[in-house]
Design an enzyme around this catalytic site. Structure first.
Site, PDB file in Angstrom:
ATOM      1  N   SER A  99      23.485 -28.828  -7.239  1.00 35.63           N
ATOM      2  CA  SER A  99      23.304 -28.310  -8.607  1.00 35.63           C
ATOM      3  C   SER A  99      24.088 -29.136  -9.614  1.00 35.63           C
ATOM      4  CB  SER A  99      23.810 -26.866  -8.657  1.00 35.63           C
ATOM      5  OG  SER A  99      23.867 -26.408  -9.986  1.00 35.63           O
ATOM      6  N   TYR A 133      30.150 -20.561  -7.471  1.00 31.87           N
ATOM      7  CA  TYR A 133      28.826 -21.117  -7.158  1.00 31.87           C
ATOM      8  C   TYR A 133      28.913 -22.645  -7.097  1.00 31.87           C
ATOM      9  CZ  TYR A 133      24.111 -22.880  -8.036  1.00 31.87           C
ATOM     10  OH  TYR A 133      22.945 -23.586  -7.963  1.00 31.87           O
TER      11      TYR A 133
HETATM   12  N1  LIG Z   1      16.470 -23.112 -10.612  1.00 30.32           N
HETATM   13  C1  LIG Z   1      17.443 -23.895 -11.097  1.00 30.32           C
HETATM   14  O1  LIG Z   1      17.523 -24.161 -12.297  1.00 30.32           O
HETATM   15  C2  LIG Z   1      18.468 -24.496 -10.169  1.00 30.32           C
HETATM   16  C3  LIG Z   1      19.450 -25.327 -10.737  1.00 30.32           C
HETATM   17  C4  LIG Z   1      20.401 -25.903  -9.911  1.00 30.32           C
HETATM   18  C5  LIG Z   1      20.371 -25.665  -8.551  1.00 30.32           C
HETATM   19  N2  LIG Z   1      19.423 -24.840  -8.026  1.00 30.32           N
HETATM   20  C6  LIG Z   1      19.433 -24.621  -6.565  1.00 30.32           C
HETATM   21  O2  LIG Z   1      18.109 -24.801  -6.099  1.00 30.32           O
HETATM   22  C7  LIG Z   1      17.848 -23.944  -5.006  1.00 30.32           C
HETATM   23  C8  LIG Z   1      16.622 -23.112  -5.275  1.00 30.32           C
HETATM   24  O3  LIG Z   1      16.840 -22.324  -6.439  1.00 30.32           O
HETATM   25  P1  LIG Z   1      15.753 -21.354  -7.020  1.00 30.32           P
HETATM   26  O4  LIG Z   1      15.807 -21.477  -8.489  1.00 30.32           O
HETATM   27  O5  LIG Z   1      14.489 -21.547  -6.305  1.00 30.32           O
HETATM   28  O6  LIG Z   1      16.416 -19.946  -6.635  1.00 30.32           O
HETATM   29  P2  LIG Z   1      15.767 -18.652  -5.983  1.00 30.32           P
HETATM   30  O7  LIG Z   1      16.855 -17.610  -5.998  1.00 30.32           O
HETATM   31  O8  LIG Z   1      14.478 -18.331  -6.626  1.00 30.32           O
HETATM   32  O9  LIG Z   1      15.473 -19.104  -4.491  1.00 30.32           O
HETATM   33  C9  LIG Z   1      16.427 -19.073  -3.465  1.00 30.32           C
HETATM   34  C10 LIG Z   1      15.811 -18.309  -2.297  1.00 30.32           C
HETATM   35  O10 LIG Z   1      16.730 -18.357  -1.204  1.00 30.32           O
HETATM   36  C11 LIG Z   1      16.698 -17.105  -0.557  1.00 30.32           C
HETATM   37  N3  LIG Z   1      17.955 -16.920   0.156  1.00 30.32           N
HETATM   38  C12 LIG Z   1      19.198 -16.801  -0.375  1.00 30.32           C
HETATM   39  N4  LIG Z   1      20.095 -16.625   0.605  1.00 30.32           N
HETATM   40  C13 LIG Z   1      19.406 -16.646   1.775  1.00 30.32           C
HETATM   41  C14 LIG Z   1      19.789 -16.506   3.135  1.00 30.32           C
HETATM   42  N5  LIG Z   1      21.065 -16.297   3.495  1.00 30.32           N
HETATM   43  N6  LIG Z   1      18.824 -16.572   4.082  1.00 30.32           N
HETATM   44  C15 LIG Z   1      17.526 -16.769   3.738  1.00 30.32           C
HETATM   45  N7  LIG Z   1      17.093 -16.907   2.450  1.00 30.32           N
HETATM   46  C16 LIG Z   1      18.046 -16.837   1.495  1.00 30.32           C
HETATM   47  C17 LIG Z   1      16.499 -16.100  -1.669  1.00 30.32           C
HETATM   48  O11 LIG Z   1      15.944 -14.865  -1.204  1.00 30.32           O
HETATM   49  C18 LIG Z   1      15.565 -16.838  -2.616  1.00 30.32           C
HETATM   50  O12 LIG Z   1      14.219 -16.488  -2.388  1.00 30.32           O
HETATM   51  C19 LIG Z   1      19.125 -23.141  -4.797  1.00 30.32           C
HETATM   52  O13 LIG Z   1      19.883 -23.794  -3.802  1.00 30.32           O
HETATM   53  C20 LIG Z   1      19.812 -23.230  -6.132  1.00 30.32           C
HETATM   54  O14 LIG Z   1      21.210 -23.072  -5.989  1.00 30.32           O
HETATM   55  C21 LIG Z   1      18.468 -24.248  -8.798  1.00 30.32           C
END
Ligand SMILES: NC(=O)c1ccc[n+]([C@@H]2O[C@H](COP(=O)([O-])OP(=O)(O)OC[C@H]3O[C@@H](n4cnc5c(N)ncnc54)[C@H](O)[C@@H]3O)[C@@H](O)[C@H]2O)c1
Length: 332
Positions: free
Chosen positions: A128, A153
């Site tokens: 991130s 985080y």
């Molecule tokens: N969306 C953004 O702007 C953004 C920015 C920076 C980093 N990220 C990173 O990108 C990745 C995806 O983010 P996103 O926006 O799709 O978030 P999201 O919350 O929509 O997706 C994450 C998914 O992981 C699942 N999850 C969490 N813990 C789990 C576990 N222990 N076992 C199984 N499943 C689990 C959740 O149920 C969720 O569906 C994450 O790692 C997030 O930290 C996202």
């Protein structure tokens, strides 16, 4: 051979699985469907993946539980992993820090161990922009020091990069860490500004504008992000002793993946207002603990090495999101 996509019911994992299925790959999607945001959206994403009729298997599984993870993939031959799942969100890490330890620290190690045991060809994992913390030298470059996280985080994401580096060094598992910069688009995240503002504006409710709007973000449209994720997955770093983006001499690359354009929060709200055809009721709020004032990605490494070229600015991406949002809620 199958590709394991973690967090397949989440925003970015869903799109990753969708593109892989569309090009005929076998995809095993796992997700624990937790209730960090409303679970129906996660079920709807999985239903959309199932409806594609591709070679897809979804398993509800907590990857923080090593035995559940082993059981989920038993009998499968996995050769690549897109480890996109995690406990996301900066602000929630102040309320429920243990969820981050479980999913992002224990969970990340479990995925690395799985990769080691399965002898996978490549693990792409989500990091991130939050790792840059309060760095004030812009744009953020992968070469910058990132030792002052402003939230747990961010600390867990930096820890993921360090743990991946140790596995790349010890076991020569090729890995690519992607530092995502504020991703938005259809099927997006209900806890993030674009969704929250659209929802409030369309329903005539006030919006909370943190730091009185004096914030800037490198907003990246989902299609651009996914093009980068897929091209990263297809291009594992070589184990050639050369220094990689991010500084590793093992097969481990770290890239920024953003739009390379920092937008003013006020400008974002104006764009959402225009797409909704309604004015926002703006409530000015102080800066939130853990938040950063500005993000701005230097994407030169991923541009040069993977040909990554984001093409969707907020003037195009926001109307697409608003249109999807109206459809999803039958607001047309
Ligand atoms: N969306 C953004 O702007 C953004 C920015 C920076 C980093 N990220 C990173 O990108 C990745 C995806 O983010 P996103 O926006 O799709 O978030 P999201 O919350 O929509 O997706 C994450 C998914 O992981 C699942 N999850 C969490 N813990 C789990 C576990 N222990 N076992 C199984 N499943 C689990 C959740 O149920 C969720 O569906 C994450 O790692 C997030 O930290 C996202």
């Amino acid at each position: 051979m199958a590709i394991l996509v973690t967090g397949a019911a989440g925003f970015i994992g869903f799109y990753t699985a969708q593109i892989l299925l569309a090009r005929g790959e076998r995809v095993i999607g796992i997700d624990n469907l937790n209730d960090y945001y409303f679970v129906k959206l996660k079920h709807d994403r999985i239903a959309a993946l199932n409806a594609m009729g591709g070679d897809f298997r979804f398993v509800e599984c907590d990857f923080g539980d090593e035995h559940a993870l082993e059981a989920a993939i038993a009998g499968e031959s996995i050769d690549r992993i897109a480890h996109i799942g995690a406990q996301a969100g900066v602000r929630y890490s102040l309320q429920n820090p243990r969820a981050y330890v479980h999913s992002n620290l224990v969970g990340h190690v479990n995925i690395l161990e799985l990769g080691r045991q399965a002898g996978v060809k490549h693990i792409v994992y989500a990091s991130s922009s939050a790792v840059y913390g309060g760095n004030d030298s812009l744009p953020f470059r992968v070469e910058d020091r990132v030792d002052q996280p402003l939230s747990l985080y961010a600390a867990t994401k930096k820890a993921d990069e360090l743990m991946s580096e140790s596995y790349a060094h010890l076991y020569r598992i090729p890995q690519t860490g992607l530092r995502f910069f504020t991703v938005y688009g259809p099927w997006g995240r209900p806890d993030m500004a674009v969704w929250l503002f659209t929802d409030a504006i369309l329903r005539g409710r006030p919006i909370s504008v943190f730091n009185s709007g004096a914030m800037r973000r490198d907003f990246t449209y989902i299609d651009d992000i996914i093009a980068g994720v897929i091209s990263a997955l297809d291009n594992p770093p070589a184990d050639d002793g050369q220094t990689k983006s991010g500084g590793s001499r093992s097969p481990h690359t770290i890239y920024n993946i953003g739009n390379n354009q920092s937008e003013d929060l006020g400008e974002l709200i104006d764009t959402i207002e225009a797409a909704c055809g309604r004015p926002a009721i703006r409530q000015m709020m102080p800066m939130q603990p853990g938040d950063v004032k500005e993000t701005f990605a230097d994407i030169s490494a991923i541009q040069r090495e993977l040909g990554f070229r984001p093409t969707t600015g907020i003037k195009v991406g926001i109307p697409r999101f608003v249109s999807w949002f109206r459809d999803y809620y039958g607001m047309n």
